[in-house]
Enzyme design. Sequence first.
Site, PDB file in Angstrom:
ATOM      1  N   SER A  53      34.581  31.533  33.370  1.00  0.00           N
ATOM      2  CA  SER A  53      34.298  31.821  31.976  1.00  0.00           C
ATOM      3  C   SER A  53      33.394  30.749  31.367  1.00  0.00           C
ATOM      4  O   SER A  53      32.347  30.435  31.905  1.00  0.00           O
ATOM      5  CB  SER A  53      35.618  31.974  31.209  1.00  0.00           C
ATOM      6  OG  SER A  53      35.424  32.600  29.966  1.00  0.00           O
ATOM      7  N   ASP A 182      36.002  38.653  32.908  1.00  0.00           N
ATOM      8  CA  ASP A 182      36.279  37.220  32.770  1.00  0.00           C
ATOM      9  C   ASP A 182      37.057  36.647  33.961  1.00  0.00           C
ATOM     10  O   ASP A 182      38.124  37.145  34.328  1.00  0.00           O
ATOM     11  CB  ASP A 182      37.096  37.015  31.493  1.00  0.00           C
ATOM     12  CG  ASP A 182      37.064  35.586  30.998  1.00  0.00           C
ATOM     13  OD1 ASP A 182      37.199  34.669  31.829  1.00  0.00           O
ATOM     14  OD2 ASP A 182      36.914  35.379  29.785  1.00  0.00           O
TER      15      ASP A 182
END
Length: 294
Positions: A53, A182
């Site tokens: 991320s 993510d």
Amino acid sequence: MTSQARASDPLAHWPRPLSFVLSGGGSYGAVQVGMIRALTEFGVVPDLIVGSSVGALNGAVMAADPNTAADRLTGIWESMDRKMVFGVDTKFNAAWALAREGFAGNGSALCSSQPLEKLIIDNISADRIEDLPTNLAIVTTDLLAGQPKLLRRGPLARALLASASAPGIFAPVKIDSVFCVDGGVTANVPIRQALQAGAKSVIVLDASPASTPGFVPRNPLEAFVQSSMIMVRSQKASSIDDLANRHPIMRLPQPTPPALSVVDFDQSRRLIDVGFTSTKTFLGEFSELAGGAD
């Protein structure tokens, strides 16, 4: 980096390759900038960077040039705000209105990915992951399989966008016929992935607070992120404790204030400073202990 700075490396005896592992954490990611500056001042430079991320975004800037990364990242973070990331106002009212009607024809995403993609493209210096001078591995999540997917080759901007695409907030990104979201969903602190990529020792730059947030979520995004962080905490605890018994792993202090919102980009300067101070103190104490042991 001067030879004198490199000589002060308190981890010079650790087995190589040495990997920096950078966690996810939204606006908390600013704390990693201070950590990187302190590590660089101590002459600690990675052979491999693995990030999830926002940690992947910070890692990509560092992989381009570890010696200047802290300055570059400071400039990026000090200019960042919610609109640059999410493309909407602070209360996400516009995004909710669009989501009810189906944003850009995709009702599964609260926000458009275009502002985040532009932010990424504007701040990377390579077209492909393998073109970076320092080895970089980007962690995403295979949405359908529910498993981490490690990207070490291919278009850099697209991989970074996938790694930061929080489900429900941003649309999945298709990479090699795989719908990716993510990386923090399955590997927010990707130590295991760093070891799989060949690391022999690891330094963990965890941007998340050491304790749970001290406030009730104030908007839908905070509610989503906060609930995700609770799940991540239990995932991380069992993973790190198990691996630390078998590999050299240094976990830097987690100085991020627990009451700070994960979407509060106004606090970036504060986070950079506390990340630097806590890491510099920690490395200084570690160096003294290591010197005494010798």
